[in-house]
Scaffold this motif. Structure first.
Motif, PDB file in Angstrom:
ATOM      1  N   VAL A  98      79.226 153.432  -4.350  1.00 21.33           N
ATOM      2  CA  VAL A  98      78.165 152.581  -3.809  1.00 21.33           C
ATOM      3  C   VAL A  98      78.106 152.847  -2.312  1.00 21.33           C
ATOM      4  CG1 VAL A  98      77.305 150.230  -3.542  1.00 21.33           C
ATOM      5  CG2 VAL A  98      78.639 150.847  -5.578  1.00 21.33           C
ATOM      6  N   TYR A  99      76.888 153.017  -1.771  1.00 18.99           N
ATOM      7  CA  TYR A  99      76.796 153.492  -0.392  1.00 18.99           C
ATOM      8  C   TYR A  99      75.431 153.145   0.208  1.00 18.99           C
ATOM      9  CZ  TYR A  99      74.512 157.149  -3.157  1.00 18.99           C
ATOM     10  OH  TYR A  99      73.710 157.817  -4.041  1.00 18.99           O
ATOM     11  N   PRO A 100      75.326 153.155   1.545  1.00 20.16           N
ATOM     12  CA  PRO A 100      74.022 152.941   2.180  1.00 20.16           C
ATOM     13  C   PRO A 100      73.058 154.058   1.803  1.00 20.16           C
ATOM     14  CG  PRO A 100      75.809 152.696   3.778  1.00 20.16           C
ATOM     15  CD  PRO A 100      76.409 153.294   2.538  1.00 20.16           C
ATOM     16  N   GLY A 101      71.843 153.660   1.424  1.00 20.10           N
ATOM     17  CA  GLY A 101      70.890 154.647   0.955  1.00 20.10           C
ATOM     18  C   GLY A 101      70.057 155.273   2.046  1.00 20.10           C
ATOM     19  N   GLY A 102      70.075 154.681   3.242  1.00 21.91           N
ATOM     20  CA  GLY A 102      69.326 155.252   4.350  1.00 21.91           C
ATOM     21  C   GLY A 102      67.903 154.742   4.488  1.00 21.91           C
TER      22      GLY A 102
END
Length: 233
Positions: free
Chosen positions: A103-107
């Motif tokens: 899970v991560y920042p999508g920008g």
């Protein structure tokens, strides 16, 4: 009576339009906030249904929010036992993390009402009730599709909008529960930066909420009715 536990990460993000179909399916609904001193001792295996709602924090921000790691660990045990679980927005990201996905920042901020594109899947996706229905999106994080799950919906901004694993696990990145809840005004007040980053305005968001909200909630309720009817317990 069956027991449903709603896990709330912030007060303004509750079960909203999903409460009625859950209660109509025979569940006695309880709620706990992650800030409640009792939360660390909650038995995630005990409820017949766990519903995890949204929040502005990221799954990867466990240093700032120590409850995140604790919640994911207990959630992983629940999903390993295939206990009925529904996640919305942050709740969906928690489910992805608990199943071993990144899970991560999508920008990009995806904020506003828009339909999801339904993916061709096996029998009876409950998301069929959302076809061509604008639903509320409000996130900037995303996740990889967990192994062993089925992708149900996408948008042009983020591919991972919903997944399921069998009949008992359903994760929704979007907010089909929102459209009639007065707490929507608090969202507009609390997170103006996300609105601006998505190229939206509070005035347009309110207008879209008035236009699309009741239809979105009605479709979201049909989706939840369908999903609950197919649970295997």
């Amino acid at each position: 009576m069956k027991h449903a536990l709603i896990i709330r990460h912030v007060p303004v993000e509750g079960v909203a339009g999903f409460r009625a179909p859950i209660e109509d399916a025979g569940f006695n609904v309880d709620r706990i906030d992650v800030t409640d001193p009792a939360f660390p001792s909650v038995d995630f295996l005990a409820p017949d249904l766990v519903v995890m709602m949204g929040g502005p924090m990221g799954v990867y921000e466990s240093e700032a929010h120590p409850w995140i790691a604790c919640q994911i660990a207990r959630l992983s045990e629940r999903m390993a036992a295939d206990r009925p679980t529904l996640g919305v927005c942050l709740g969906a990201q928690m489910m992805a993390a608990g199943l071993g996905a990144r899970v991560y920042p999508g920008g990009r901020q995806e904020v506003g009402f828009a339909p999801v594109a339904l993916n061709p899947v096996g029998a009876g996706s409950p998301l069929r009730h959302l076809e061509d229905v604008p639903v509320l999106h409000w996130h900037g994080d995303t996740f990889d599709l967990p192994d062993g799950t089925e992708l149900l919906a996408s948008t042009g901004i983020y591919a991972q909008q919903a997944f399921r694993r069998g009949p008992n696990l359903l994760a929704l990145q979007f907010h089909a529960e929102m459209g009639e809840d007065p707490r929507f005004d608090s969202w507009l007040d609390k997170w103006p930066d996300a609105i601006a980053a998505a190229g939206q305005s509070a005035a347009q968001m309110r207008a879209d909420h008035d236009e699309h909200g009741p239809v979105a909630v009605a479709a979201g309720r049909r989706m939840i009715v369908d999903w609950l009817a197919g649970l295997r317990t």
